[in-house]
Design a protein around this motif. Sequence first.
Motif, PDB file in Angstrom:
ATOM      1  N   UNK A 120       0.830  -1.208   0.000  1.00  0.00           N
ATOM      2  CA  UNK A 120       0.000   0.000   0.000  1.00  0.00           C
ATOM      3  C   UNK A 120       0.864   1.258   0.000  1.00  0.00           C
ATOM      4  N   UNK A 121       1.893   1.282   0.835  1.00  0.00           N
ATOM      5  CA  UNK A 121       2.768   2.450   0.907  1.00  0.00           C
ATOM      6  C   UNK A 121       3.562   2.657  -0.364  1.00  0.00           C
ATOM      7  N   UNK A 122       4.083   1.567  -0.929  1.00  0.00           N
ATOM      8  CA  UNK A 122       4.883   1.669  -2.146  1.00  0.00           C
ATOM      9  C   UNK A 122       4.019   2.123  -3.315  1.00  0.00           C
ATOM     10  N   UNK A 123       2.809   1.616  -3.410  1.00  0.00           N
ATOM     11  CA  UNK A 123       1.902   2.054  -4.468  1.00  0.00           C
ATOM     12  C   UNK A 123       1.569   3.536  -4.331  1.00  0.00           C
ATOM     13  N   UNK A 124       1.297   3.978  -3.112  1.00  0.00           N
ATOM     14  CA  UNK A 124       0.972   5.392  -2.887  1.00  0.00           C
ATOM     15  C   UNK A 124       2.138   6.301  -3.261  1.00  0.00           C
ATOM     16  N   UNK A 125       3.359   5.787  -3.149  1.00  0.00           N
ATOM     17  CA  UNK A 125       4.545   6.593  -3.476  1.00  0.00           C
ATOM     18  C   UNK A 125       4.789   6.696  -4.972  1.00  0.00           C
ATOM     19  N   UNK A 126       4.118   5.853  -5.765  1.00  0.00           N
ATOM     20  CA  UNK A 126       4.286   5.973  -7.213  1.00  0.00           C
ATOM     21  C   UNK A 126       4.478   4.683  -7.972  1.00  0.00           C
ATOM     22  N   UNK A 127       4.765   3.573  -7.265  1.00  0.00           N
ATOM     23  CA  UNK A 127       4.879   2.278  -7.932  1.00  0.00           C
ATOM     24  C   UNK A 127       3.494   1.639  -7.971  1.00  0.00           C
ATOM     25  N   UNK A 128       2.648   2.110  -8.870  1.00  0.00           N
ATOM     26  CA  UNK A 128       1.247   1.697  -8.896  1.00  0.00           C
ATOM     27  C   UNK A 128       1.067   0.217  -9.159  1.00  0.00           C
ATOM     28  N   UNK A 129       2.016  -0.414  -9.841  1.00  0.00           N
ATOM     29  CA  UNK A 129       1.889  -1.826 -10.210  1.00  0.00           C
ATOM     30  C   UNK A 129       2.557  -2.768  -9.222  1.00  0.00           C
ATOM     31  N   UNK A 130       3.009  -2.246  -8.096  1.00  0.00           N
ATOM     32  CA  UNK A 130       3.692  -3.080  -7.111  1.00  0.00           C
ATOM     33  C   UNK A 130       2.739  -4.150  -6.569  1.00  0.00           C
TER      34      UNK A 130
END
Length: 231
Positions: A120-130
């Motif tokens: 959730x945190x990584x996606x919010x930072x910009x890696x939407x496909x994580x």
Amino acid sequence: MRSARKSRDRSGVLCGIRTSWNTIGDGEFFCEECGGDRNYRRRTGRRRLTLLGVPVLPRGETGPVIECAACHTHFGTEALAHPTTSRFSGMLRDAVHTVALAVLAAGGTSSRTAVDTAVTGVRAAGFADCTALQLIELVEALAADTGRFLPDVTSGGAALAIELHEALEPLSPHLATAGRESILLQGARIALADGPYSPAEREVLGTVGNALALRVDDTERLLASARTTSL
């Protein structure tokens, strides 16, 4: 009085300093005057004393300066140290991703809750496909790489600190205190998702706080606050 004033005005027009600019490079930078990314020209200049608008005597060199191609404002070369908006976004995204991996590496990836919190945190930072699988595979790959990333207290701690400092230190000067604290708290939420901090997780989060130029007591306060909130 009037004639004296006219004489002063005339002398101001007759004599002056003119700078002849020469472009020696260009690129893209963040223009504080425009408030966004703009093209720039790196320029040096030669100053000359002018008489009746005609250059007559050299008065030395000036610059280099950074001239915004849009508003034509001149800045010192230190303006190039400020990242462009796109570069800043990339730095922030990479920093959050690195912290998430470090905390997962410290606490393990067996907890689905912790992994999902990291995603959730990584996606919010910009890696939407994580995805959770991607993070798990990265942690496993890093562990297999002679343990260089895992915070084994006896051998890998120094290597982990280097990884975190490389990701966070270049970003820290461009983030307000609230922004730096937010990155630390994101790591804390991942660590707390499956229970209290482990010693390895505390070590990692302390390294994160240090790399973000947070004081030790502020790091401890934030980690305690996150623990209280998660209860």
